[in-house]
Design a protein around this motif. Structure first.
Motif, PDB file in Angstrom:
ATOM      1  N   ARG A   1      32.098  42.987  53.852  1.00 61.68           N
ATOM      2  CA  ARG A   1      31.858  43.676  55.156  1.00 61.68           C
ATOM      3  C   ARG A   1      31.010  44.536  54.939  1.00 61.68           C
ATOM      4  O   ARG A   1      30.562  45.323  53.827  1.00 61.68           O
ATOM      5  CB  ARG A   1      33.334  44.329  55.241  1.00 61.68           C
ATOM      6  CG  ARG A   1      34.380  43.275  55.706  1.00 61.68           C
ATOM      7  CD  ARG A   1      35.270  43.673  56.811  1.00 61.68           C
ATOM      8  NE  ARG A   1      36.198  42.606  57.444  1.00 61.68           N
ATOM      9  CZ  ARG A   1      37.407  42.854  57.192  1.00 61.68           C
ATOM     10  NH1 ARG A   1      38.233  43.761  56.890  1.00 61.68           N
ATOM     11  NH2 ARG A   1      38.154  41.528  57.757  1.00 61.68           N
TER      12      ARG A   1
ATOM     13  N   GLU B   1      32.886  36.124  59.213  1.00 62.17           N
ATOM     14  CA  GLU B   1      33.901  35.692  58.130  1.00 62.17           C
ATOM     15  C   GLU B   1      34.180  34.250  57.919  1.00 62.17           C
ATOM     16  O   GLU B   1      34.404  33.907  56.702  1.00 62.17           O
ATOM     17  CB  GLU B   1      34.938  36.739  58.318  1.00 62.17           C
ATOM     18  CG  GLU B   1      34.543  38.206  58.373  1.00 62.17           C
ATOM     19  CD  GLU B   1      35.988  39.042  58.478  1.00 62.17           C
ATOM     20  OE1 GLU B   1      36.996  38.624  58.733  1.00 62.17           O
ATOM     21  OE2 GLU B   1      35.729  40.462  58.578  1.00 62.17           O
TER      22      GLU B   1
ATOM     23  N   THR C   1      35.783  42.840  50.404  1.00 59.82           N
ATOM     24  CA  THR C   1      36.992  43.002  51.348  1.00 59.82           C
ATOM     25  C   THR C   1      37.951  41.865  51.180  1.00 59.82           C
ATOM     26  O   THR C   1      37.401  40.788  51.178  1.00 59.82           O
ATOM     27  CB  THR C   1      36.689  43.089  52.715  1.00 59.82           C
ATOM     28  OG1 THR C   1      35.657  43.932  52.612  1.00 59.82           O
ATOM     29  CG2 THR C   1      37.943  43.406  53.633  1.00 59.82           C
TER      30      THR C   1
END
Lengths: 110, 288, 288
Positions: free
Chosen positions: C72, C104, C125
């Protein structure tokens, strides 16, 4: 505001390209100055990810509005991130399409 | 150009059986087989005409020049996919596991890694009308999503922009080849079966298609094999606002007809009659 | 069928049940076989559409989230240099208003972007890719991999699943996904023996050949099980006889079996004939 239209040939009165990611050229019109710019899409022949890379190309050219035949899901997600408005085209001529868009007759692509 | 996609979630419910019948009835301008891991549509398409085939390449894969290799092991250490292992201090690339990310090339201190073209399958296009695009993924290969996209692209290349419609025979599952086929579909027809497995898998494919905001219709194949479960499916469709377009009864003739390379509407059978009704309803939906 | 054990008894071995074509009966065979084997691992490797639990009803299920690491962007640190955008082979990073943004769903968690970012603007992340459920059904240890709908690949789930059975204390039955793509390939690689479950249809035969190719590629010992068998005039049987390939069993088509399967029940619980059949199959494969 900058409006982009995918073209099949490198000239202003070219017909509209069949698809967004595979369009070889784009016409970019600045609605305030009425300037027109023809650009090449280096990603049209990519084996994969053409839609995504072409979406990035639109962002790099600060396009606000895209008038195009259907845009793929992934390319769309990138365009959405950059707040590029996408309108679906039915027409095959640039002038026709711009008139239709200006008159609010083109459906927005969700 | 309108695109009808046929999916199922569960394998073996009858996608290709129905797709081939629709193609026979509807005479679409183009059709494609996107079940690239196990393509079967060509077996019942009745096409014996000329086709063009091309190799399909996935992402480039890592190749290590052992002469340049300094045996530092960084490539193996950084590979997120376990595709490089050190054997007697020399790196060996498992090209099936290699995803082509290029990390090894980035970390190599001596430029010993190059990314090289990697064939993952073959496409075939029948360029005479109706245009038929298909492909076969090499066994064990990844990049199935990309190959599906290529199959669709090749079909679109041939079908003119004002063509009325095309049919895509999809693959089982909910992963990347299915996701790649969902893009651009105007209507997704789910073929399901009245079994617990069928219902469970239907729910997951519906969830996946919802993710992509596709318009969905459902039909039940071999519905009379379990009437209670068929009813359950209909209730589920009603709750989820999925359009139920029909039911096909179990028909022992189907296997025999398919084995001859024919479709279920090429010979008189109960399944074929039901398929015709489903076709009518589906086409109406697609047109609207 | 001989009563000769194919796999060494005393050493827990891994059996992969694959098919090529979907719907031939992999889960049917895998779950019923597990049900007569005492203490055994049943691993549902069809992480896109897992169905084994529908038949085995595992209890005391523990659920483990399987996460993958994606980057991220720390917008403050990002200088808009585009290195990550240009490096990512999966087109998972875009540059919007001079800041990198990660897509993502496209990310393959390779780590290349982290390596090239000059500002340390990418933050590792974890995001969920799916789950692994572990439960018990009588004496069967049931492990189920379940990918989240909408995700492109179930590979991280399968990888975690296979790691759990790396050195198993009991025999492992791996219920594979349909097709012959990368997920099935990983299962075959892990297996000591492969059972190809096929059906006597045109499509079944065609996809059986692909499964056979895969098994041959990894030089795995294998056997063929023909499910929904009708008569000896089928392409699979003719092919196997011609090439002297081992057909270890044929299960005749029975409407009653379809019915029991459709309700999510084990046939070994309903018909002693099948209980005996699967016991014999277990003896043949593993010896007792």
């Amino acid at each position: 505001m900058k409006i982009a239209i995918p073209l099949s040939e490198f000239r202003e009165n070219s017909s509209i390209a069949d698809s967004f990611g595979r369009a070889k050229f784009f016409l970019i019109i600045d609605s305030s100055s009425q300037d027109k710019q023809l650009i090449q899409n280096p990603y049209s022949e990519s084996q994969g990810g053409a839609g995504l890379k072409t979406a990035q190309l639109m962002i790099d050219h600060h396009v606000d509005t895209l008038l195009s035949p259907r845009v793929g899901q992934k390319a769309h997600s990138v365009l959405r991130l950059a707040n590029v408005k996408v309108f679906l085209t039915q027409s095959i001529l640039v002038d026709e399409m711009i008139q239709a868009w200006a008159a609010g007759r083109l459906p927005a692509d969700q | 150009m309108k695109q009808l996609l046929i999916l199922s979630g569960k394998g073996g419910t009858g996608k290709t059986t129905l797709a081939s019948a629709f193609i026979r009835m509807g005479n679409p301008d183009g059709f494609a087989d996107c079940d690239v891991e196990a393509p079967n549509l060509h077996l019942v398409s009745g096409r014996t005409d000329y086709f063009e085939s091309e190799e399909f390449f996935g992402l480039d894969k890592a190749v290590i020049d052992l002469d340049k290799c300094l045996q530092c092991g960084k490539c193996a250490e950084h590979c997120a996919f376990g595709a490089i292992r050190m054997e007697k201090n020399m790196p060996i690339v498992d090209s099936m596991a290699c995803e082509g990310c290029g990390v090894c090339q980035i970390v190599c201190p001596n430029d010993a890694v190059t990314m090289q073209p990697n064939r993952v399958g073959e496409t075939a296009v029948f360029p005479d009308k109706p245009y038929f695009s298909t492909a076969e993924l090499d066994i064990g290969a990844g990049n199935s999503g990309r190959l599906v996209t290529e199959v669709k692209r090749k079909m679109k290349e041939k079908t003119s922009s004002d063509a009325s419609w095309t049919i895509i025979d999809g693959s089982p599952g909910i992963g990347c080849p299915v996701i790649a086929s969902l893009s651009g579909a105007d209507l997704v027809l789910m073929v399901t079966e009245p079994t617990q497995s069928g219902i469970s898998d239907l729910k997951r494919i519906v969830d996946t298609a919802r993710h992509f905001r596709s318009l969905m219709a459902v039909c039940i194949n071999k519905w009379d094999q379990n009437r209670e479960l068929s009813k359950k499916i209909e209730e589920y469709c009603f709750q989820e606002k999925l359009i139920m377009v029909g039911k096909i009864p179990y028909d022992s003739k189907v296997g025999k007809i398919l084995n001859q390379g024919k479709t279920i509407v090429d010979e008189f059978c109960r399944a074929g009659i039901a398929a015709r009704k489903i076709y009518q309803k589906t086409i109406t939906l697609l047109g609207s | 069928m001989n009563s000769m054990a194919i796999l060494q008894s005393g050493t827990p071995s891994k059996l992969a049940i694959l098919s090529g074509k979907g719907g031939t009966g992999k889960t049917f065979v895998a779950t019923n076989l597990a049900s007569v084997m005492g203490e055994v691992f049943y691993v549902d490797c069809d992480v896109e559409e897992p169905n084994g639990s529908l038949f085995l009803h595992p209890e005391q299920e523990s659920v483990e989230r399987i996460e993958v690491t994606i980057p991220r962007v720390n917008q403050e640190k990002c200088s808009g240099c585009r290195l990550c955008v240009d490096t990512c082979k999966f087109n998972a990073i875009a540059l919007v208003q001079d800041k990198a943004v990660v897509l993502e769903d496209m990310c393959h968690s390779c780590g290349a972007c982290f390596l090239v970012c000059p500002k340390g603007a990418l933050v590792s992340t974890p995001i969920e890719n799916g789950v692994i459920r572990t439960g018990i059904s009588n004496q069967i240890h049931v492990l189920t991999g379940e990918m989240l709908p909408g995700k492109e690949s179930g590979e991280p789930i399968l990888h975690a699943l296979l790691k759990k059975i790396e050195n198993p204390p009991h025999t492992v039955i791996m219920d594979c996904p349909p097709g012959t793509g990368c997920l099935v390939t990983e299962c075959v690689r892990e297996a000591d023996y492969c059972m190809i479950v096929t059906e006597p249809t045109l499509f079944g035969f065609h996809d059986f050949l692909r499964a056979l190719d895969l098994v041959h590629h990894y030089k795995k010992p294998f056997g063929i099980l023909i499910n929904k068998w009708l008569n000896p005039n089928n392409q699979v049987e003719e092919y196997a006889l011609a090439y002297e390939l081992p057909i270890i069993a044929k299960i005749p088509f029975e409407k009653k079996v379809s019915r029991i399967y459709s309700t999510g029940e084990l046939v070994t619980n309903h018909d002693s004939k099948y209980r005996i059949f699967f016991q014999n199959l277990a003896n043949y494969l593993f010896g007792k």
